[in-house]
Write a protein that holds these residues in place. Structure first.
Motif, short mmCIF file in Angstrom:
data_model
loop_
_atom_site.label_atom_id
_atom_site.label_comp_id
_atom_site.label_asym_id
_atom_site.label_seq_id
_atom_site.Cartn_x
_atom_site.Cartn_y
_atom_site.Cartn_z
N ARG A 144 31.81 -11.25 19.37
CA ARG A 144 30.51 -10.65 19.72
C ARG A 144 29.40 -11.10 18.78
NH1 ARG A 144 33.85 -5.25 20.60
NH2 ARG A 144 34.03 -5.45 18.35
N ALA A 184 23.00 -12.26 35.83
CA ALA A 184 24.36 -12.06 35.32
C ALA A 184 24.58 -10.61 34.89
CB ALA A 184 24.60 -13.00 34.14
N ALA A 185 23.55 -10.01 34.28
CA ALA A 185 23.68 -8.63 33.84
C ALA A 185 23.87 -7.68 35.01
CB ALA A 185 22.45 -8.23 33.03
N VAL A 186 23.24 -7.99 36.14
CA VAL A 186 23.36 -7.13 37.32
C VAL A 186 24.66 -7.38 38.07
CG1 VAL A 186 22.33 -6.54 39.55
CG2 VAL A 186 20.86 -6.89 37.54
N PHE A 188 32.92 -7.49 26.27
CA PHE A 188 32.25 -7.09 25.05
C PHE A 188 33.05 -6.05 24.28
CE2 PHE A 188 28.45 -7.64 22.67
CZ PHE A 188 28.19 -6.43 22.02
N SER A 211 28.03 -6.97 35.41
CA SER A 211 27.89 -5.99 34.34
C SER A 211 29.25 -5.44 33.91
CB SER A 211 26.98 -4.84 34.80
OG SER A 211 27.51 -4.22 35.97
N SER A 212 30.13 -5.16 34.88
CA SER A 212 31.44 -4.60 34.55
C SER A 212 32.28 -5.59 33.76
CB SER A 212 32.17 -4.20 35.83
OG SER A 212 33.45 -3.69 35.53
N ALA A 243 20.05 -14.61 32.93
CA ALA A 243 20.59 -13.48 32.18
C ALA A 243 20.43 -12.18 32.96
CB ALA A 243 19.89 -13.37 30.83
N THR A 244 19.32 -12.04 33.65
CA THR A 244 19.09 -10.83 34.45
C THR A 244 20.08 -10.76 35.61
OG1 THR A 244 16.74 -10.90 33.87
CG2 THR A 244 17.38 -9.54 35.75
N LEU A 261 31.20 -8.13 31.97
CA LEU A 261 30.60 -8.36 30.67
C LEU A 261 30.90 -7.20 29.72
CD1 LEU A 261 27.09 -9.79 31.71
CD2 LEU A 261 29.00 -11.04 30.66
N GLN A 262 30.89 -5.99 30.24
CA GLN A 262 31.20 -4.83 29.40
C GLN A 262 32.65 -4.88 28.93
OE1 GLN A 262 30.62 -1.07 31.31
NE2 GLN A 262 30.85 0.12 29.43
#
Length: 434
Positions: free
Chosen positions: A231, A269-271, A281, A274-275, A266-267, A277-278
């Protein structure tokens, strides 16, 4: 790596308060052996502790190789710069003061004779950097050396992954990528991958390499970075690139386009992810374990609560293995406080502030952007990684930043031979008089 990553260079022209031009005449190009010296310094800072390798390597053998690499780097740098022509550098001056402080704290032998050995290592390391400073000219020479050497290290990691996937991603590290041929930990691999990806992206934006050559470096490095689940390196890469590209936005259309597309991607990918990526992370950790930074906070609290004498507070207990109570400190500032005291913290902070201040005062340029990326990355990583107070990759990153901020050495003027007056035509003599 091929392509333009190994060719050419940026013209000089940066002026900086970190280095002063005119200390030595500019050498006729940078010798190729300088790259070998840099590679030996990289080898020295790889460390000797890490995961189990496919072929067991005794730690004593690894230490012999790494220390031998440092001695060879110093000897080769001295042979290349036998006249000891160096550049005045605030960065190297502060680093030398840090060495003096380390010797004073280690002389008390609170950390044993190993502290003095580490001081000798740091002295050779700093001396080699002084010898190499002759070739600092504000160009990307050391950036190219940096990319090549760490890409070679990542090549060994990839080879270990291909040869033995089980050894390269062991359960002991939670399935994270480690070095199976050379004992490298996931944070180390993540750091190397993030740094060369960031520098290569900036070279592409500055049109100092073609996209095909850059893709050969960026794509596999990003894959290895993702496999390490590191991270700190990932955040350092993104934040460091944001700072560096932000410094180019006003003067570079390519930087503006890249920044726009990066924000859009990035926006999305975040949407959309998100699951995933979380999950990546968190690395399967509980919220409690994540909140105390995988146990780091407990070590930090114990270190700060430990009783210290006034001398230990000012100068520390001497150079050690960056651990406290048998556990890694994993914080550059607390590691420096423990080993070099408040004096060491002041010197390390001065190094970061001087380099950062000079970079911010320079006009927008590719060398400035690369320096900002490296300084930003080291500052971010210092929170969860140790190394700013001793010979380490982080000091090599900052050295590259200092070389990028250096002004070109003054070129000695070629004297014009004096022509005897009797050889001057009469018409020219008249014009002299008039």
């Amino acid at each position: 790596m091929g392509g333009d990553l190994t060719r050419g260079g940026l013209p000089g022209g940066l002026h900086t308060a970190v280095t002063q031009p005119g200390t030595a005449p500019r050498p006729a190009g940078t010798p190729k052996l300088v790259g070998i010296v840099w590679g030996l310094l990289v080898l020295n800072t790889l460390g000797s502790a890490g995961a189990k390798t496919i072929i067991p390597l005794p730690r004593s053998l690894i230490q012999l190789v790494t220390m031998g690499a440092l001695v060879a780097a110093f000897a080769l740098a001295l042979a290349l710069n036998v006249r000891l022509r160096v550049r005045l550098s605030a960065f190297l001056f502060l680093l030398t003061l840090l060495l003096v402080s380390s010797v004073l704290s280690s002389a008390l032998l609170e950390s044993g004779f190993g502290a003095l050995f580490r001081c000798v290592r740091l002295a050779l390391f700093v001396s080699t950097l002084w010898l190499l400073s002759r070739w600092w000219d504000g160009g990307p020479t050391f950036v190219r050396h940096h990319i090549r050497m760490y890409f070679a290290v990542l090549g060994s990691v990839a080879a270990g992954l291909v040869v033995s996937p089980g050894a390269a991603m062991p359960d002991l590290y939670g399935g994270r990528l480690v070095g199976a041929l050379w004992p490298l930990t996931p944070p180390q691999i993540g750091q190397y991958a993030a740094v060369i990806v960031g520098l290569t992206v900036l070279l592409v934006l500055g049109r100092r390499t073609d996209r095909a050559s850059a893709a050969v470096v960026i794509v596999p490095s990003l894959v290895l970075l993702a496999l390490t689940h590191t991270r700190t390196a990932t955040l350092g890469l993104f934040i460091g690139l944001a700072l560096a590209i932000g410094s180019l936005i006003l003067t570079s259309a390519a930087a503006r386009r890249f920044f726009t597309w990066a924000v859009v991607c990035a926006t999305v990918a975040a949407v959309a992810f998100s699951s995933a990526l979380q999950t990546w992370f968190l690395r399967g950790q509980s919220q409690e374990n994540f909140s105390n930074l995988t146990g780091r906070a407990k070590v930090w609290d114990a270190l700060l609560a430990a009783p210290r004498t006034t001398t230990e507070q000012l100068f520390g207990v001497g150079l050690g293995d960056k651990s406290f109570g048998g556990l890694p400190i994993d914080n550059s500032w607390l590691a420096v406080y423990n080993e070099q005291g408040l004096v060491g913290i002041a010197l390390v902070a001065a190094i970061i502030l001087v380099l950062g201040g000079v970079a911010l005062l320079r006009p927008p340029s590719l060398p400035r952007a690369c320096a900002i990326f490296l300084i930003g990355y080291c500052a971010i990583a210092s929170y969860t990684e140790a190394g700013l107070g001793d010979a380490s990759p982080y000091l090599l990153h900052l050295t590259v930043a200092a070389s990028l901020l250096a002004a070109p050495a003054a070129v000695a003027p070629v004297p014009t031979p004096e022509v005897p007056r009797r050889h001057i035509p009469r018409w020219a003599r008249r014009s002299e008089v008039t």
